[in-house]
Write a protein that holds these residues in place. Structure first.
Motif, PDB file in Angstrom:
ATOM      1  N   LEU A 119    -123.401  48.844  55.164  1.00 17.49           N
ATOM      2  CA  LEU A 119    -122.031  48.855  54.650  1.00 17.49           C
ATOM      3  C   LEU A 119    -121.226  47.872  55.480  1.00 17.49           C
ATOM      4  CD1 LEU A 119    -121.243  52.634  54.049  1.00 17.49           C
ATOM      5  CD2 LEU A 119    -121.753  50.884  52.340  1.00 17.49           C
ATOM      6  N   LEU A 120    -120.606  46.920  54.812  1.00 15.37           N
ATOM      7  CA  LEU A 120    -119.825  45.883  55.474  1.00 15.37           C
ATOM      8  C   LEU A 120    -118.372  46.331  55.605  1.00 15.37           C
ATOM      9  CD1 LEU A 120    -119.823  42.865  56.456  1.00 15.37           C
ATOM     10  CD2 LEU A 120    -119.028  42.312  54.142  1.00 15.37           C
ATOM     11  N   ASP A 121    -117.842  46.258  56.814  1.00 10.83           N
ATOM     12  CA  ASP A 121    -116.421  46.500  57.053  1.00 10.83           C
ATOM     13  C   ASP A 121    -115.697  45.216  56.646  1.00 10.83           C
ATOM     14  OD1 ASP A 121    -113.872  46.245  58.530  1.00 10.83           O
ATOM     15  OD2 ASP A 121    -114.473  48.143  59.456  1.00 10.83           O
ATOM     16  N   HIS A 122    -114.812  45.298  55.661  1.00 12.28           N
ATOM     17  CA  HIS A 122    -114.153  44.106  55.137  1.00 12.28           C
ATOM     18  C   HIS A 122    -113.198  43.453  56.138  1.00 12.28           C
ATOM     19  CE1 HIS A 122    -114.895  45.482  50.725  1.00 12.28           C
ATOM     20  NE2 HIS A 122    -115.976  45.022  51.301  1.00 12.28           N
ATOM     21  N   THR A 123    -112.717  44.189  57.125  1.00 12.37           N
ATOM     22  CA  THR A 123    -111.805  43.630  58.125  1.00 12.37           C
ATOM     23  C   THR A 123    -112.570  42.894  59.213  1.00 12.37           C
ATOM     24  OG1 THR A 123    -110.207  45.391  57.711  1.00 12.37           O
ATOM     25  CG2 THR A 123    -109.957  44.157  59.764  1.00 12.37           C
ATOM     26  N   THR A 124    -113.563  43.553  59.795  1.00 17.35           N
ATOM     27  CA  THR A 124    -114.299  42.952  60.916  1.00 17.35           C
ATOM     28  C   THR A 124    -115.439  42.048  60.454  1.00 17.35           C
ATOM     29  OG1 THR A 124    -115.873  44.790  61.088  1.00 17.35           O
ATOM     30  CG2 THR A 124    -113.808  44.947  62.368  1.00 17.35           C
ATOM     31  N   ARG A 125    -115.843  42.197  59.195  1.00 20.57           N
ATOM     32  CA  ARG A 125    -116.982  41.455  58.620  1.00 20.57           C
ATOM     33  C   ARG A 125    -118.274  41.782  59.367  1.00 20.57           C
ATOM     34  NH1 ARG A 125    -115.347  40.772  53.897  1.00 20.57           N
ATOM     35  NH2 ARG A 125    -116.986  39.280  53.489  1.00 20.57           N
ATOM     36  N   ARG A 126    -118.373  43.006  59.842  1.00 22.75           N
ATOM     37  CA  ARG A 126    -119.549  43.522  60.549  1.00 22.75           C
ATOM     38  C   ARG A 126    -120.016  44.787  59.848  1.00 22.75           C
ATOM     39  NH1 ARG A 126    -120.495  39.169  63.025  1.00 22.75           N
ATOM     40  NH2 ARG A 126    -119.265  38.630  64.821  1.00 22.75           N
ATOM     41  N   LEU A 127    -121.263  45.165  60.110  1.00 20.99           N
ATOM     42  CA  LEU A 127    -121.787  46.405  59.556  1.00 20.99           C
ATOM     43  C   LEU A 127    -121.132  47.605  60.223  1.00 20.99           C
ATOM     44  CD1 LEU A 127    -125.627  45.651  59.409  1.00 20.99           C
ATOM     45  CD2 LEU A 127    -123.972  45.553  57.540  1.00 20.99           C
ATOM     46  N   VAL A 128    -120.854  48.637  59.444  1.00 23.57           N
ATOM     47  CA  VAL A 128    -120.303  49.863  60.024  1.00 23.57           C
ATOM     48  C   VAL A 128    -121.412  50.583  60.783  1.00 23.57           C
ATOM     49  CG1 VAL A 128    -118.549  50.084  58.211  1.00 23.57           C
ATOM     50  CG2 VAL A 128    -120.705  51.321  57.997  1.00 23.57           C
ATOM     51  N   ALA A 129    -121.026  51.296  61.820  1.00 26.90           N
ATOM     52  CA  ALA A 129    -121.991  51.942  62.711  1.00 26.90           C
ATOM     53  C   ALA A 129    -122.724  53.109  62.057  1.00 26.90           C
ATOM     54  CB  ALA A 129    -121.304  52.410  63.981  1.00 26.90           C
ATOM     55  N   ASP A 130    -122.076  53.834  61.175  1.00 30.55           N
ATOM     56  CA  ASP A 130    -122.660  55.038  60.586  1.00 30.55           C
ATOM     57  C   ASP A 130    -122.495  54.997  59.061  1.00 30.55           C
ATOM     58  OD1 ASP A 130    -123.574  57.590  59.964  1.00 30.55           O
ATOM     59  OD2 ASP A 130    -121.832  58.615  60.804  1.00 30.55           O
ATOM     60  N   PRO A 131    -123.342  54.249  58.365  1.00 29.74           N
ATOM     61  CA  PRO A 131    -123.159  54.115  56.914  1.00 29.74           C
ATOM     62  C   PRO A 131    -123.272  55.443  56.166  1.00 29.74           C
ATOM     63  CG  PRO A 131    -125.262  53.160  57.583  1.00 29.74           C
ATOM     64  CD  PRO A 131    -124.509  53.492  58.834  1.00 29.74           C
ATOM     65  N   ARG A 132    -124.171  56.290  56.598  1.00 30.50           N
ATOM     66  CA  ARG A 132    -124.323  57.597  55.955  1.00 30.50           C
ATOM     67  C   ARG A 132    -123.049  58.417  56.107  1.00 30.50           C
ATOM     68  NH1 ARG A 132    -125.669  62.579  57.544  1.00 30.50           N
ATOM     69  NH2 ARG A 132    -126.691  63.942  56.015  1.00 30.50           N
ATOM     70  N   GLY A 133    -122.509  58.446  57.310  1.00 29.48           N
ATOM     71  CA  GLY A 133    -121.282  59.180  57.572  1.00 29.48           C
ATOM     72  C   GLY A 133    -120.108  58.644  56.774  1.00 29.48           C
ATOM     73  N   ARG A 134    -120.014  57.324  56.652  1.00 30.08           N
ATOM     74  CA  ARG A 134    -118.917  56.727  55.883  1.00 30.08           C
ATOM     75  C   ARG A 134    -119.032  57.078  54.409  1.00 30.08           C
ATOM     76  NH1 ARG A 134    -115.967  52.523  58.414  1.00 30.08           N
ATOM     77  NH2 ARG A 134    -114.633  52.629  56.574  1.00 30.08           N
ATOM     78  N   LEU A 135    -120.262  57.060  53.884  1.00 30.63           N
ATOM     79  CA  LEU A 135    -120.443  57.451  52.481  1.00 30.63           C
ATOM     80  C   LEU A 135    -120.137  58.926  52.283  1.00 30.63           C
ATOM     81  CD1 LEU A 135    -123.637  55.461  51.436  1.00 30.63           C
ATOM     82  CD2 LEU A 135    -121.280  55.072  50.681  1.00 30.63           C
ATOM     83  N   LEU A 136    -120.588  59.762  53.209  1.00 29.51           N
ATOM     84  CA  LEU A 136    -120.296  61.194  53.112  1.00 29.51           C
ATOM     85  C   LEU A 136    -118.794  61.467  53.115  1.00 29.51           C
ATOM     86  CD1 LEU A 136    -123.000  62.819  55.410  1.00 29.51           C
ATOM     87  CD2 LEU A 136    -122.697  63.192  52.953  1.00 29.51           C
ATOM     88  N   ALA A 137    -118.046  60.703  53.911  1.00 30.18           N
ATOM     89  CA  ALA A 137    -116.599  60.891  53.992  1.00 30.18           C
ATOM     90  C   ALA A 137    -115.919  60.574  52.662  1.00 30.18           C
ATOM     91  CB  ALA A 137    -116.018  60.019  55.103  1.00 30.18           C
ATOM     92  N   LEU A 138    -116.501  59.675  51.886  1.00 26.91           N
ATOM     93  CA  LEU A 138    -115.928  59.289  50.597  1.00 26.91           C
ATOM     94  C   LEU A 138    -116.477  60.107  49.438  1.00 26.91           C
ATOM     95  CD1 LEU A 138    -116.100  55.399  50.948  1.00 26.91           C
ATOM     96  CD2 LEU A 138    -114.059  56.841  51.115  1.00 26.91           C
ATOM     97  N   ALA A 139    -117.659  60.662  49.613  1.00 30.70           N
ATOM     98  CA  ALA A 139    -118.380  61.306  48.514  1.00 30.70           C
ATOM     99  C   ALA A 139    -117.833  62.680  48.175  1.00 30.70           C
ATOM    100  CB  ALA A 139    -119.863  61.427  48.879  1.00 30.70           C
ATOM    101  N   ASP A 140    -118.114  63.096  46.961  1.00 26.86           N
ATOM    102  CA  ASP A 140    -117.880  64.468  46.536  1.00 26.86           C
ATOM    103  C   ASP A 140    -118.899  65.327  47.276  1.00 26.86           C
ATOM    104  OD1 ASP A 140    -119.061  66.653  44.581  1.00 26.86           O
ATOM    105  OD2 ASP A 140    -116.983  66.332  43.940  1.00 26.86           O
ATOM    106  N   ALA A 141    -118.454  66.360  47.991  1.00 27.61           N
ATOM    107  CA  ALA A 141    -119.330  67.150  48.862  1.00 27.61           C
ATOM    108  C   ALA A 141    -120.514  67.755  48.118  1.00 27.61           C
ATOM    109  CB  ALA A 141    -118.526  68.250  49.556  1.00 27.61           C
ATOM    110  N   GLU A 142    -120.285  68.292  46.932  1.00 27.84           N
ATOM    111  CA  GLU A 142    -121.368  68.916  46.175  1.00 27.84           C
ATOM    112  C   GLU A 142    -122.399  67.881  45.725  1.00 27.84           C
ATOM    113  OE1 GLU A 142    -121.875  71.227  41.953  1.00 27.84           O
ATOM    114  OE2 GLU A 142    -120.158  71.776  43.208  1.00 27.84           O
ATOM    115  N   LYS A 143    -121.915  66.749  45.255  1.00 32.87           N
ATOM    116  CA  LYS A 143    -122.828  65.688  44.813  1.00 32.87           C
ATOM    117  C   LYS A 143    -123.589  65.101  45.992  1.00 32.87           C
ATOM    118  CE  LYS A 143    -120.021  64.508  40.821  1.00 32.87           C
ATOM    119  NZ  LYS A 143    -119.180  63.478  40.200  1.00 32.87           N
ATOM    120  N   ALA A 144    -122.909  64.947  47.116  1.00 34.06           N
ATOM    121  CA  ALA A 144    -123.556  64.399  48.313  1.00 34.06           C
ATOM    122  C   ALA A 144    -124.669  65.310  48.795  1.00 34.06           C
ATOM    123  CB  ALA A 144    -122.531  64.173  49.416  1.00 34.06           C
TER     124      ALA A 144
END
Length: 154
Positions: A119-144
């Motif tokens: 997952l690319l951070d659009h500000t830093t143009r670097r990969l995020v440290a915890d892609p799974r965690g970032r997706l979980l934070a955005l995801a619907d809990a039941e679907k995740a």
């Protein structure tokens, strides 16, 4: 034609497409570049199945990025074939994750796509440290819970 995705088991997502005539080359089978598009369609649909759309990712300032991809062509696909796109999503400890794809025509595996993503951070143009965690934070809990394994791959 795209049908709704369905969950098979934790970390695995599946959806289908029907091969359109304009996706075929002069030999009458799907052009090699279209296999990558089918993989991309599967990736986008798997995120939607988590309840995460492109607008959600953009609003969070991140986006999926493909770091490596390899396609193995095993059988031809032709216009009118229904293709099942199955993705196996696996997270490890680092900034990257695997999203491997299988394209099937019935019982025949037409192609496999192996991929390393981040997952690319659009500000830093670097990969995020915890892609799974970032997706979980955005995801619907039941679907995740249905699509993301609780235990990261070692």
């Amino acid at each position: 034609m795209i049908t709704a995705g369905r969950r098979r088991e934790t970390g695995v997502f599946s959806t289908t497409v029907t091969v359109r005539g304009y996706e075929c080359d002069a030999n009458g089978h799907v052009n090699h570049a279209v296999y990558h598009q089918y993989g991309e369609h599967g990736r986008t649909e798997s995120l939607r199945a988590l309840g995460v759309g492109i607008a959600d990712l953009t609003a969070a300032g991140i986006g999926p990025i493909i770091l490596e991809t390899t396609v193995r062509f095993l059988a031809e696909l032709r216009a009118g074939d229904e293709v099942e796109i199955t993705l196996d999503l696996r997270f490890g400890e680092g900034k990257t994750f695997r999203m491997d794809t299988e394209l099937r025509r019935g019982d025949v595996v037409a192609a496999t796509i192996t991929g390393v993503m981040g997952l690319l951070d659009h500000t830093t143009r670097r990969l995020v440290a915890d892609p799974r965690g970032r997706l979980l934070a955005l995801a619907d809990a039941e679907k995740a819970a249905q699509l993301l394994d609780d235990a990261p791959e070692k």
